[in-house]
Design an enzyme around this catalytic site. Structure first.
Site, PDB file in Angstrom:
ATOM      1  N   GLU A 251       0.776  -1.121   0.078  1.00  0.00           N
ATOM      2  CA  GLU A 251      -0.029   0.090  -0.221  1.00  0.00           C
ATOM      3  C   GLU A 251       1.033   1.022   0.164  1.00  0.00           C
ATOM      4  O   GLU A 251       1.741   1.473   0.973  1.00  0.00           O
ATOM      5  CB  GLU A 251      -1.078  -0.109   1.339  1.00  0.00           C
ATOM      6  CG  GLU A 251      -2.319   0.787   1.119  1.00  0.00           C
ATOM      7  CD  GLU A 251      -1.850   2.049   2.082  1.00  0.00           C
ATOM      8  OE1 GLU A 251      -2.178   1.808   3.361  1.00  0.00           O
ATOM      9  OE2 GLU A 251      -1.368   2.941   1.828  1.00  0.00           O
ATOM     10  N   CYS A 287      -2.078   7.967   4.514  1.00  0.00           N
ATOM     11  CA  CYS A 287      -2.122   7.545   3.257  1.00  0.00           C
ATOM     12  C   CYS A 287      -3.392   8.146   2.431  1.00  0.00           C
ATOM     13  O   CYS A 287      -3.623   8.188   1.120  1.00  0.00           O
ATOM     14  CB  CYS A 287      -2.080   6.115   2.902  1.00  0.00           C
ATOM     15  SG  CYS A 287      -2.669   5.142   4.260  1.00  0.00           S
TER      16      CYS A 287
HETATM   17  P1  NAP Z   1       9.752   3.786   3.201  1.00  0.00           P
HETATM   18  O1  NAP Z   1      10.672   4.562   2.766  1.00  0.00           O
HETATM   19  O2  NAP Z   1       8.878   3.076   2.086  1.00  0.00           O
HETATM   20  O3  NAP Z   1      10.032   2.660   4.282  1.00  0.00           O
HETATM   21  C1  NAP Z   1       9.013   1.660   4.821  1.00  0.00           C
HETATM   22  C2  NAP Z   1       9.850   0.364   5.233  1.00  0.00           C
HETATM   23  O4  NAP Z   1      10.340  -0.235   3.957  1.00  0.00           O
HETATM   24  C3  NAP Z   1      10.962   0.740   5.802  1.00  0.00           C
HETATM   25  O5  NAP Z   1      11.302  -0.364   6.900  1.00  0.00           O
HETATM   26  C4  NAP Z   1      12.246   0.662   4.961  1.00  0.00           C
HETATM   27  O6  NAP Z   1      13.333   0.225   5.364  1.00  0.00           O
HETATM   28  C5  NAP Z   1      11.747  -0.530   3.987  1.00  0.00           C
HETATM   29  N1  NAP Z   1      12.144  -0.332   2.570  1.00  0.00           N
HETATM   30  C6  NAP Z   1      11.983   0.901   1.655  1.00  0.00           C
HETATM   31  N2  NAP Z   1      12.414   0.940   0.626  1.00  0.00           N
HETATM   32  C7  NAP Z   1      13.051  -0.658   0.623  1.00  0.00           C
HETATM   33  C8  NAP Z   1      13.604  -1.184  -0.483  1.00  0.00           C
HETATM   34  N3  NAP Z   1      13.982  -0.939  -1.406  1.00  0.00           N
HETATM   35  N4  NAP Z   1      14.088  -2.516  -0.057  1.00  0.00           N
HETATM   36  C9  NAP Z   1      13.717  -3.183   1.070  1.00  0.00           C
HETATM   37  N5  NAP Z   1      13.268  -2.284   2.191  1.00  0.00           N
HETATM   38  C10 NAP Z   1      12.739  -1.168   1.935  1.00  0.00           C
HETATM   39  O7  NAP Z   1       8.605   4.540   3.934  1.00  0.00           O
HETATM   40  P2  NAP Z   1       8.919   5.545   5.209  1.00  0.00           P
HETATM   41  O8  NAP Z   1      10.250   5.262   5.673  1.00  0.00           O
HETATM   42  O9  NAP Z   1       7.848   5.270   6.310  1.00  0.00           O
HETATM   43  O10 NAP Z   1       8.359   6.884   4.806  1.00  0.00           O
HETATM   44  C11 NAP Z   1       8.921   7.520   3.720  1.00  0.00           C
HETATM   45  C12 NAP Z   1       8.058   7.878   2.903  1.00  0.00           C
HETATM   46  O11 NAP Z   1       7.195   6.889   2.385  1.00  0.00           O
HETATM   47  C13 NAP Z   1       7.313   9.243   3.126  1.00  0.00           C
HETATM   48  O12 NAP Z   1       7.870  10.287   2.893  1.00  0.00           O
HETATM   49  C14 NAP Z   1       5.920   8.915   2.357  1.00  0.00           C
HETATM   50  O13 NAP Z   1       6.090   9.392   1.097  1.00  0.00           O
HETATM   51  C15 NAP Z   1       5.944   7.400   2.261  1.00  0.00           C
HETATM   52  N6  NAP Z   1       5.018   6.879   3.173  1.00  0.00           N
HETATM   53  C16 NAP Z   1       3.617   6.393   2.678  1.00  0.00           C
HETATM   54  C17 NAP Z   1       2.575   5.927   3.412  1.00  0.00           C
HETATM   55  C18 NAP Z   1       1.423   5.521   3.237  1.00  0.00           C
HETATM   56  O14 NAP Z   1       0.428   5.336   3.944  1.00  0.00           O
HETATM   57  N7  NAP Z   1       1.239   5.759   1.711  1.00  0.00           N
HETATM   58  C19 NAP Z   1       2.921   5.605   4.890  1.00  0.00           C
HETATM   59  C20 NAP Z   1       4.362   6.016   5.167  1.00  0.00           C
HETATM   60  C21 NAP Z   1       5.311   6.518   4.499  1.00  0.00           C
HETATM   61  P3  NAP Z   1      14.458   1.160   5.942  1.00  0.00           P
HETATM   62  O15 NAP Z   1      13.891   2.471   6.376  1.00  0.00           O
HETATM   63  O16 NAP Z   1      15.385   0.758   6.905  1.00  0.00           O
HETATM   64  O17 NAP Z   1      15.154   1.623   4.545  1.00  0.00           O
END
Ligand code: NAP
Length: 509
Positions: A251, A287
């Site tokens: 999601e 989200c």
């Molecule tokens: P994220 O960067 O997508 O990370 C979420 C989880 O997935 C973390 O545990 C991260 O690990 C892991 N991850 C990310 N990229 C990966 C990859 N290529 N391979 C393996 N694992 C991976 O999200 P976030 O740190 O929570 O927030 C960053 C951005 O995500 C926000 O600015 C926002 O745009 C978006 N977000 C969206 C929602 C939604 O509900 N749509 C919710 C939260 C965040 P690491 O952190 O250890 O890298």
């Protein structure tokens, strides 16, 4: 191999490190967690609905028993207010208890029975009985923005355990202490219910290596993820490239377009305040945040824009979940504000550590069509507001949208029937359509759909909220010609579990 890489949690309100060291899982530790989940699956998959229900309820009880320590730690790690976290804890335990009820009722297995027709011509029909069975060990990524309800014991965990799957959770590095407390509660429930330890494991990691090792482990049979598009898509692609590809339920967010019709805009001040309230709720870290709004052409559009500008200017900056999320938000809004014809209100800059300031961007609807990035998610308390030049242009914008979680229309009872075409277009773009509401606030229930066409999620057929989320982690198995004693209770003659079943084409109990 012992893990040497440690990290600490950071308070996003102050930038200070919080007590406690957390260790990045090594490849060996990820491997061990997945192997143990596979072993435990052979026991857990055979547990009855009431047994799994008792386990979920026990997890809820253990989370409640953590008391204020859990809320205090989550508050320090996320900057989310205690009142919000108290509500989120209730949502988390309520979700576990809802799945417990659903399991006790039992009909979710979708039992279907076609009894044998030995005399059928030209060929006899064999006895066929089908029901849903668990997929196997599931890898779950905790989300940053719901440290309880979409994290270690969140919706993915509750639905996967309810389906009969064992789990490995990759804790989100932004709230490792909260994750450890909840993980401990789940482990206690595992022990109290006499289940094998491998039913639940958790690993920590900053960076992508730990999560990717979990995605690529051959024993993992599905993934649940909530987070960025970049992360979700990378995980989806990696899972598809495995020798044995597996489903990824990612999601990844959405801008949740809102359409304001002329009649609704007559109530401009109140409606604008409600719109801004939805944009800025939880510092916009949902989200379901309404990141783009389209006004029908009308005289009231200007007054609505002014009221929204005023309301956004009155919202005080507040800490976002992490400094990285705040920086991404500022960068995203700054980039959009730099597009020709876009005006921005709010975002003064110079905020203290990780604080996000609400922003409203206004533009002509033609600009939105010219620069589709204006309709893409900038995670945080910002939204793009445009006025369409014509009814047809509003429909063109609706047609140009990609997949989102939700879409909303505000209109009066009199005018809504005239916009059946708009509803028709939006129904093809989203998982949840709202009339005269705002998309933030996702009820956990049986009828909720929290998902949508790509790129909102990687599987438009699934939901990550509500009892239907269980379907992501189960697959149908058909038992042909089975002796009655070998059939699961759900499929036995006499319906011993008293569940709804489709028997020879008729739903019966
Ligand atoms: P994220 O960067 O997508 O990370 C979420 C989880 O997935 C973390 O545990 C991260 O690990 C892991 N991850 C990310 N990229 C990966 C990859 N290529 N391979 C393996 N694992 C991976 O999200 P976030 O740190 O929570 O927030 C960053 C951005 O995500 C926000 O600015 C926002 O745009 C978006 N977000 C969206 C929602 C939604 O509900 N749509 C919710 C939260 C965040 P690491 O952190 O250890 O890298």
């Amino acid at each position: 191999m012992t893990n040497t890489q440690s990290f600490q949690a950071v308070n996003p309100a102050t930038g200070e490190s919080l007590p406690g060291d957390f260790y990045e899982a090594t490849d060996d530790q990820v491997n061990e967690a997945c192997e143990r989940a596979a072993e435990a699956f052979q026991v857990y998959r055979k547990k009855s609905g009431p047994e799994k229900a008792a386990f979920l309820e026990r997890i809820a009880t253990e989370i409640d028993a953590l008391g204020d320590d859990l809320l205090q730690r989550a508050n320090a790690e996320t900057g989310l207010p205690l009142a919000r976290l108290t509500g989120e804890r209730g949502r988390t335990t309520g979700q576990l208890r809802l799945f417990a009820e659903y399991l006790r009722e039992g009909s979710w297995v979708n039992a279907r029975i076609d009894t044998a027709l030995p005399d059928r011509q030209p060929l006899p029909r064999p006895d066929l009985r089908q029901m849903l069975r668990p997929l196997g060990p599931v890898g779950i990524f905790g989300a940053s923005n719901f440290p309880l309800a979409f994290s270690v014991a969140g919706g993915d965990t509750a639905s996967a355990l309810a389906a009969g799957c064992t789990i490995v959770v990759k804790a989100h590095p932004a709230h490792p202490g909260t994750s450890d407390l909840v993980g401990q509660a789940i482990r206690q429930a595992v022990a109290a219910c006499g289940l094998p330890e491998g039913v639940f494991s958790m690993v920590h990691g900053r960076g992508t290596a730990v999560g990717m090792a979990m995605v690529q482990h051959p024993e993992i049979k599905a993934i649940g993820f909530t987070g960025s598009f970049r992360g979700g898509k990378a995980i989806y692609d990696a899972a598809a490239r495995r020798p044995e590809p597996i489903p990824v339920y990612a999601e990844m967010g959405s801008t949740n377009p809102v359409f304001f019709l002329p009649g609704a805009l007559k109530n401009s001040t109140k409606l604008a305040q409600a719109y801004v309230g939805s944009i800025t709720l939880g510092v916009g870290q949902f989200c379901t945040n309404p990141g783009v709004a389209i006004m029908a052409p009308c005289d009231e559009a200007e007054a609505f824009t002014q009221a929204a500008r005023q309301a956004i200017g009155e919202v005080a900056p507040a800490p976002m979940l992490t400094q990285a999320i705040q920086q991404t938000y500022v960068k995203g809004i700054t980039q959009l504000a730099g597009l020709p014809g876009v005006e921005v209100i709010g975002m003064q800059g110079g905020e203290t550590y990780a604080h996000g300031t609400a922003a409203l961007l206004t533009a002509k609807a033609g600009t939105l069509l010219q620069y589709p990035e204006l309709a893409e998610e900038v995670f945080g308390p910002g939204s793009v507001l445009v006025e369409a030049d014509s009814r047809e242009q509003m429909l063109t914008i609706a047609r140009s949208l990609h997949g989102h979680l939700t879409a909303t229309i505000h209109g009066t009872d009199d005018e809504l029937p005239d916009y059946a075409d708009l509803i028709d277009i939006l129904e093809q773009k989203v998982g949840r359509l709202l009339i005269n509401g705002f998309p933030t606030g996702v009820e956990v229930g049986h009828a909720m759909q929290h998902g949508g066409p790509y790129p909102a999620t990687t599987d438009a057929r699934s939901t990550s909220v509500g009892t239907n989320a269980i379907l992501r982690f189960a697959r149908p198995v058909c038992y042909q010609g089975f002796p009655p004693a070998l059939l699961p209770d759900e499929l036995k003659d006499g319906n011993p579990l008293n569940i709804w079943r489709l028997v020879n084409g008729e739903w019966t109990k």
